[in-house]
Design a protein around this motif. Structure first.
Motif, PDB file in Angstrom:
ATOM      1  N   ASP A 260       0.827  -1.204   0.000  1.00  0.00           N
ATOM      2  CA  ASP A 260       0.000   0.000   0.000  1.00  0.00           C
ATOM      3  C   ASP A 260       0.866   1.261   0.000  1.00  0.00           C
ATOM      4  N   ALA A 261       1.923   1.253   0.818  1.00  0.00           N
ATOM      5  CA  ALA A 261       2.765   2.448   0.935  1.00  0.00           C
ATOM      6  C   ALA A 261       3.511   2.743  -0.359  1.00  0.00           C
ATOM      7  N   LEU A 262       3.894   1.709  -1.080  1.00  0.00           N
ATOM      8  CA  LEU A 262       4.667   1.890  -2.322  1.00  0.00           C
ATOM      9  C   LEU A 262       3.772   1.912  -3.559  1.00  0.00           C
ATOM     10  N   GLN A 263       2.446   1.742  -3.352  1.00  0.00           N
ATOM     11  CA  GLN A 263       1.525   1.615  -4.490  1.00  0.00           C
ATOM     12  C   GLN A 263       2.027   0.518  -5.440  1.00  0.00           C
ATOM     13  N   ALA A 264       2.354  -0.606  -4.822  1.00  0.00           N
ATOM     14  CA  ALA A 264       2.967  -1.728  -5.544  1.00  0.00           C
ATOM     15  C   ALA A 264       1.955  -2.838  -5.789  1.00  0.00           C
ATOM     16  N   ALA A 265       2.215  -3.647  -6.785  1.00  0.00           N
ATOM     17  CA  ALA A 265       1.451  -4.874  -7.005  1.00  0.00           C
ATOM     18  C   ALA A 265       1.837  -5.877  -5.923  1.00  0.00           C
ATOM     19  N   LEU A 266       0.859  -6.557  -5.379  1.00  0.00           N
ATOM     20  CA  LEU A 266       1.098  -7.534  -4.322  1.00  0.00           C
ATOM     21  C   LEU A 266       0.868  -8.934  -4.878  1.00  0.00           C
ATOM     22  N   LEU A 267       1.912  -9.756  -4.843  1.00  0.00           N
ATOM     23  CA  LEU A 267       1.842 -11.136  -5.328  1.00  0.00           C
ATOM     24  C   LEU A 267       2.198 -12.084  -4.186  1.00  0.00           C
ATOM     25  N   LYS A 268       1.879 -13.350  -4.369  1.00  0.00           N
ATOM     26  CA  LYS A 268       2.105 -14.332  -3.322  1.00  0.00           C
ATOM     27  C   LYS A 268       2.544 -15.646  -3.936  1.00  0.00           C
ATOM     28  N   SER A 269       3.421 -16.359  -3.204  1.00  0.00           N
ATOM     29  CA  SER A 269       3.825 -17.703  -3.629  1.00  0.00           C
ATOM     30  C   SER A 269       3.450 -18.702  -2.530  1.00  0.00           C
TER      31      SER A 269
ATOM     32  N   ILE B 126       5.826 -19.794 -11.717  1.00  0.00           N
ATOM     33  CA  ILE B 126       4.602 -19.116 -12.156  1.00  0.00           C
ATOM     34  C   ILE B 126       4.571 -17.691 -11.621  1.00  0.00           C
ATOM     35  N   VAL B 127       4.967 -17.519 -10.361  1.00  0.00           N
ATOM     36  CA  VAL B 127       5.028 -16.177  -9.774  1.00  0.00           C
ATOM     37  C   VAL B 127       6.033 -15.311 -10.535  1.00  0.00           C
ATOM     38  N   ALA B 128       7.142 -15.894 -10.952  1.00  0.00           N
ATOM     39  CA  ALA B 128       8.143 -15.133 -11.701  1.00  0.00           C
ATOM     40  C   ALA B 128       7.548 -14.547 -12.967  1.00  0.00           C
ATOM     41  N   SER B 129       6.701 -15.312 -13.634  1.00  0.00           N
ATOM     42  CA  SER B 129       6.045 -14.793 -14.834  1.00  0.00           C
ATOM     43  C   SER B 129       5.114 -13.630 -14.484  1.00  0.00           C
ATOM     44  N   GLU B 130       4.415 -13.732 -13.354  1.00  0.00           N
ATOM     45  CA  GLU B 130       3.548 -12.641 -12.910  1.00  0.00           C
ATOM     46  C   GLU B 130       4.373 -11.413 -12.519  1.00  0.00           C
ATOM     47  N   ILE B 131       5.522 -11.639 -11.876  1.00  0.00           N
ATOM     48  CA  ILE B 131       6.397 -10.530 -11.492  1.00  0.00           C
ATOM     49  C   ILE B 131       6.873  -9.774 -12.724  1.00  0.00           C
TER      50      ILE B 131
ATOM     51  N   VAL C 285       6.311  -9.250  -2.987  1.00  0.00           N
ATOM     52  CA  VAL C 285       5.967 -10.673  -3.060  1.00  0.00           C
ATOM     53  C   VAL C 285       5.984 -11.268  -1.656  1.00  0.00           C
ATOM     54  N   ASP C 286       4.879 -11.895  -1.289  1.00  0.00           N
ATOM     55  CA  ASP C 286       4.751 -12.592  -0.006  1.00  0.00           C
ATOM     56  C   ASP C 286       5.318 -14.000  -0.181  1.00  0.00           C
ATOM     57  N   ARG C 287       6.557 -14.173   0.230  1.00  0.00           N
ATOM     58  CA  ARG C 287       7.338 -15.411   0.102  1.00  0.00           C
ATOM     59  C   ARG C 287       7.674 -15.710  -1.364  1.00  0.00           C
ATOM     60  N   TYR C 288       8.840 -16.429  -1.486  1.00  0.00           N
ATOM     61  CA  TYR C 288       9.333 -16.760  -2.834  1.00  0.00           C
ATOM     62  C   TYR C 288      10.290 -17.929  -2.658  1.00  0.00           C
ATOM     63  N   TRP C 289      11.388 -17.948  -3.397  1.00  0.00           N
ATOM     64  CA  TRP C 289      12.256 -19.130  -3.406  1.00  0.00           C
ATOM     65  C   TRP C 289      12.891 -19.412  -2.052  1.00  0.00           C
ATOM     66  N   HIS C 290      13.266 -18.380  -1.290  1.00  0.00           N
ATOM     67  CA  HIS C 290      13.950 -18.618  -0.019  1.00  0.00           C
ATOM     68  C   HIS C 290      13.116 -19.481   0.917  1.00  0.00           C
TER      69      HIS C 290
END
Length: 448
Positions: free
Chosen positions: A272-281, A311-316, A327-332
């Motif tokens: 919200d603060a960055l006006q960013a797209a929010l994705l999740k893995s 799949i998330v990478a393609s969305e990113i 992104v809420d969680r990813y490869w790590h």
């Protein structure tokens, strides 16, 4: 003579012709102990030159009398046959469930690994040590009946541990003779084994949990399609994603953290603060199948979550052309939980820092920044109790098993290219948000 030297001397002794082929290479074992330790031992041919050195006393206490112990291991065909790996993993999971029922349910179970003397991935077998404190004959009968129920390959191996009057320990393998009757064959002496430089499972991780590229994870789910329609559905979505994706002009920030660190709240607030797209893995398009994969063995779960990252990478790639991406969680997350799950024992048995298993996959879109939210174990417990949220079995183990939690946390901190930037999430939400935003603006100067 040192224990390792005694082991080599014992294994070099002449062998009986009937067992020479079977004992060309010794079998080593890593037994998980109470509290997260590991004990290593080996089985060698019966010698006639006097008593052998006893194994690690911690292992001897779980193998020898009083009571009786059994080693049940599932072999895997050599090579990188994913179908064989999947069959072996599903068989082992099925055995674990059956060992907790009926006359076997009163026995103690401990994770057991069987491996070659070099400690490499070749010959690695996963299994369980079953200890019957009452030494009941019903236990042996139930185990042999369980083996009889395993009609398809791979067929598990069974060894029974016994002690003698001189306090020596032996393993007596069971073999199926003529396809009809189980009989014990020549005993093998239990002797010390040196601890390998790396945990025996580490060389196998790229094939069983921490997949280094998309095709390695894809091959596992391909092997699951005959019995899991969900696997075919996931693969169809993965195959729609380009093999190489490029990030847009805007930065990509990943926020990681254990359950109850405030990750979901902070992720939403940062977006919200960055006006960013929010994705999740894992992404929403495959989350409907998450429970089905969580019920499967670890190798299948890991392949599912790994492919979810692609799949998330393609969305990113698409979203970062228009705005910042959070992104809420990813490869790590995928890698840290896989390492902590597969590597038995405590933190000291994890792969060392800078090991290749901690390196980001070369074919996966890389973020600009990874933020790791941390809180003390006491604060996590305070937050998690009473929330009533649905959690995976691994998230439940974080609460119940401090050794597992420590392994996940240390694995996170050893990730490289990119590494994790830790932020203490114990203060108020407002202070945590300000700390995360300050870190993001410092590390991502391209933000407007």
């Amino acid at each position: 003579m040192a224990p390792a030297g005694r082991l080599l001397a014992l294994l070099a002794r002449p062998q009986s012709p009937s067992r020479a082929g079977a004992m060309a290479q010794p079998s080593c074992f890593a037994l998980e102990l109470p509290g997260g330790g590991l004990a290593h031992f080996a089985v060698g041919p019966a010698g006639t030159e006097g008593p052998a050195a006893p194994p690690d006393p911690r292992a001897a206490a779980l193998l020898g009398p009083p009571g009786r112990s059994y080693a049940l291991c599932v072999p895997v065909a050599p090579g990188r046959d994913c179908a064989a790996r999947v069959r072996a993993a599903r068989l082992l999971q099925r055995l674990f469930l059956q060992l907790r029922r009926g006359p076997l349910g009163r026995c103690q179970l401990r994770r057991l690994l069987r491996y070659g003397p070099g400690g490499g991935a070749g010959g690695l077998q996963r299994g369980v040590l079953l200890r019957d404190p009452d030494d009941s004959p019903d236990t042996r009968r139930a185990l042999l009946a369980l083996l009889d129920s395993c009609l398809e390959a791979p067929r598990p191996s069974l060894g029974e541990f016994v002690g003698d009057e001189s306090h020596q320990l032996w393993q007596r393998p069971w073999e199926l003779r003529g396809g009809r009757e189980w009989r014990q064959v020549d005993p093998e002496r239990v002797v010390p084994a040196p601890e390998p430089a790396l945990h025996p499972v580490v060389p196998d991780l790229p094939s069983s949990g921490v997949f280094p590229h998309r095709e390695a994870a894809r091959a596992v789910l391909e092997a699951c399609t005959p019995f899991m329609p969900e696997a075919r559905a996931v693969l169809e979505l993965v195959d729609q994603c380009p093999r190489q994706v490029l990030r847009g002009a805007f930065p990509v920030i990943v926020i990681e953290g254990l359950d109850a660190t405030g990750k979901t709240t902070v992720t939403q607030a940062v977006a919200d603060a960055l006006q960013a797209a929010l994705l999740k893995s894992p992404p929403a398009c495959i989350s409907q199948w998450r429970q089905a994969f969580d019920d499967e063995p670890a190798i299948i779960r890991r392949a599912f979550y790994s492919l979810g990252n692609y799949i998330v990478a393609s969305e990113i790639a698409q979203a970062s052309a228009r705005s910042p991406v959070v992104v809420d969680r990813y490869w790590h997350s995928t890698a840290a939980y896989a390492i902590a799950t597969e590597v038995s024992g405590a933190v000291q048995h994890l792969p060392p820092a800078h090991h290749p298993v901690y390196q980001w996959p070369k074919d996966l879109l890389r973020p600009d920044l990874v933020v790791l939210l941390t809180v003390s174990p006491e604060e996590r417990l305070r937050r998690i109790r009473g929330r009533g949220l649905e959690r995976t079995s691994e998230e439940e183990e974080l609460e119940a098993n401090s050794v597992f939690r420590q392994k996940v946390e240390v694995s996170y901190t050893r990730m490289e290219s990119p590494g994790c930037h830790e932020v203490d999430a114990s203060p108020s939400r407002e202070r945590v948000l300000q700390a995360v935003l300050s870190l993001i603006r410092d590390r991502c100067p391209q933000l407007p």
